[in-house]
Scaffold this motif. Structure first.
Motif: not given
Length: 465
Positions: A425-431, A438-445
Motif C-alpha cells: 500500500x502506498x500512502x502519504x502525509x502532507x505536513x 503556505x505558498x509551497x502548499x500542495x493538495x492530496x489531489x
C-alpha cells in the motif's frame, strides 16, 4: 530456451487461436451453428499443424527469435492486408543454411505452404513486419545471430509471386524502422558499433523503386569511446521531428551516453555529439536510466541527475538525487519539462511541483518494520534547516491497512496504484505549514496525480525498437 517440441507448439497454437476466437464473440451463444465454430477452428489448426510438421521434416525444430517483441516460433500475421492471417514459422535445421522461415497461407480455412527462405546463422535474433516498399504488403525483417564474436545479420524479405525476394542484407548491432526523413515512406535505420575500436555509424536505408532494393541514403557517426551499446529507440524531438536515440555505456560503465540522430535541413546529423571530443553531450550518471516518453506525447524526455542539498539533521547519510527531464529541439538545445524524484528501491517516482524544484531536499526515515518513508522538505529564505512538506510511505507489513489510515495519512489511489502489487500500500502525509510557508502548499489531489510507477522498460536496454 526457445526450442519446443512439436506437441508443445501444437497445443499452444490451438489454445491461443481458440481463445482469440472467443474474445470476438458474444458472451451468450444460443445458435447451434455458433456452437460448431470452435470444432471447425480446431480442425483448421490441426490441418495447419500437419502442414508445419511436413515443413519441419526429420531434421527441423522450432527456433523462436530471442529478442524483440515477436518471440514466438509460430507467428500469425496478416501480411497482404486481406483480413486473413498467414502463419510465419521459424525453424532450425541441419542444412548448410540452418535457419529457415516458412510461410503458410489461409484460403477459406485451409492452410497451404506458400514459400520459404533459408539463411545462415545460429539463431533468429529478432523479427518485425513493416511495409517497406510501399506496395501495401508487409515485408518480413529478420535478424540472425551468426555466432560468438561475429556481427549479426539482418535481411528484409518481400513476398512476390515467385516466393520471398530479398530487398537487403546487412550486418548490424541494432536496427529500427520509421519514417525518419518525413517523406511518408518508412526507412530502415541500421546501427553498427565496433567495440574494439569504440566507433560506430548510423545508416539510413530507403527503398529504391528503380533498383527494387534498399539503398543507403544517409549516415552519421556515433560517439567514440563507448564501451557498448545498450538501447535503441525511435521517437520525436520538439515540433514532432522524428529521431533515433542510441544509448551506450561510458565512463567505465558508470554513465549512459545517448546520441540523437535526425534529419536537419536535409542532412542526417548527430545533434548531441561534441565535435571536439567526439562524445555525446547527453550523459547521465548515478543511475542507469534512459530517455523516456514520460508525458505520452511521443516526444522523448532526457534525464539529468542533480544531487539535492543535504542538511545537518538529516536522518539518512545517503546522497539523494533529483532528475531533471528535458526535451531536445533539432538544433541540439535542451528544454526542461519536469523534475522528478525516483525511488528505485520501491518502484515509484514523484513529479516535483514547480514551486518546490529549486528549494527541495529529500530524506529517508525508516523507523518501523514494513514501512519505508521518503520525506520531501523545502528550504525557504535564509533558513539553514528545511521544512518538512510531504512524506510518502511504502507499506508492506501485516498491519499496512492500519498504518495507511493513521492520523494525517491518506492512501494514494490512482489508475496505477489500483493495479499495483496486492502486498503493498502506498500512502502519504502532507505536513501542516506556518503562514510564511503556505505558498509551497500542495493538495492530496496534487500528490495522487504526481505519484507514478517506474516502468521497467525505461530502465532496460533493447537494441532493436
Amino acid at each position: 530456451m526457445w526450442l519446443h517440441t512439436k506437441k508443445t507448439i501444437s497445443i499452444a497454437l490451438a489454445l491461443v487461436l481458440i481463445v482469440s476466437c472467443f474474445c470476438g464473440c458474444d458472451a451468450m451463444i444460443s445458435d447451434e451453428d455458433e456452437l460448431l465454430a470452435v470444432p471447425r477452428l480446431a480442425s483448421a489448426l490441426e490441418q495447419l499443424q500437419s502442414e508445419i510438421d511436413n515443413a519441419l521434416g526429420n531434421n527441423g525444430e522450432y527456433a523462436a527469435p530471442t529478442s524483440g517483441y515477436n518471440r514466438q516460433s509460430i507467428q500469425m500475421m496478416d501480411l497482404n492486408g486481406d483480413g486473413t492471417e498467414e502463419a510465419v514459422v521459424f525453424i532450425r535445421t541441419s542444412n548448410e543454411k540452418p535457419l529457415k522461415i516458412c510461410l503458410f497461407e489461409n484460403h477459406d480455412g485451409i492452410y497451404s505452404f506458400r514459400a520459404s527462405v533459408e539463411g545462415e546463422g545460429t539463431s533468429f535474433d529478432s523479427v518485425s513486419y513493416y511495409d517497406i516498399n510501399g506496395d501495401g504488403y508487409r515485408e518480413i525483417i529478420v535478424g540472425r545471430a551468426l555466432g560468438t564474436g561475429l556481427p549479426k545479420a539482418v535481411s528484409i524479405y518481400s513476398l512476390t509471386d515467385d516466393g520471398f525476394y530479398e530487398l537487403m542484407s546487412n550486418t548490424y548491432t541494432g536496427y529500427s524502422v520509421m519514417d525518419i526523413d518525413r517523406d511518408e515512406d518508412r526507412e530502415m535505420i541500421i546501427v553498427r558499433y565496433d567495440e574494439p575500436t569504440s566507433s560506430g555509424v548510423v545508416e539510413v536505408h530507403a527503398y529504391s523503386k528503380s533498383d527494387n532494393a534498399m539503398m543507403l541514403k544517409a549516415s552519421t557517426f556515433l560517439s567514440t569511446g563507448l564501451e557498448s551499446l545498450t538501447r535503441i529507440r525511435t521517437g520525436y524531438l520538439i515540433d514532432m521531428i522524428p529521431a533515433i536515440f542510441i544509448s551506450g555505456q561510458c565512463n567505465n560503465k558508470t554513465g549512459i551516453a545517448t546520441d540523437i540522430c535526425a534529419f536537419r535541413d536535409g542532412e542526417f546529423v548527430n545533434i548531441t555529439i561534441d565535435p571536439e571530443t567526439g562524445m555525446s553531450r547527453e550523459i547521465v550518471s548515478q543511475y542507469t536510466v534512459y530517455c523516456s516518453d514520460l508525458t505520452g506525447d511521443s516526444i522523448y524526455e532526457f534525464p539529468q541527475t542533480i544531487a539535492v542539498r543535504q542538511y545537518e539533521t538529516q536522518k539518512s547519510s545517503e546522497t539523494f538525487w533529483k532528475i531533471v527531464w528535458r526535451n531536445y529541439d533539432i538544433y541540439g538545445k535542451a528544454h526542461e519539462v519536469m523534475q522528478t524524484y525516483h525511488n528505485y528501491s520501491d518502484g515509484w517516482y514523484f513529479i516535483i511541483p514547480n514551486k518546490w524544484k529549486n528549494n527541495i531536499t529529500v530524506d529517508r526515515r525508516d523507523y518501523v518494520s514494513g514501512e519505508r518513508t521518503i520525506v520531501f522538505s523545502i528550504y525557504s529564505g535564509n533558513s539553514t534547516l528545511p521544512t518538512d512538506m510531504l512524506a510518502i510511505y511504502t507499506l508492506t507489513g501485516d498491519n499496512k491497512e492500519d498504518r495507511s489510515a493513521l492520523t494525517g495519512r491518506f492512501e494514494i489511489k490512482n489508475d496505477q496504484s489500483e493495479q499495483s502489487r496486492m502486498d503493498t500500500i502506498f500512502a502519504a502525509r502532507i505536513y501542516e505549514l506556518d503562514s510564511d510557508m503556505r505558498r509551497y502548499a500542495i493538495t492530496e489531489d496534487d500528490v495522487i496525480n504526481s505519484f507514478k510507477f517506474i516502468q521497467t522498460e525505461w530502465l532496460s536496454g533493447e537494441l532493436s525498437s
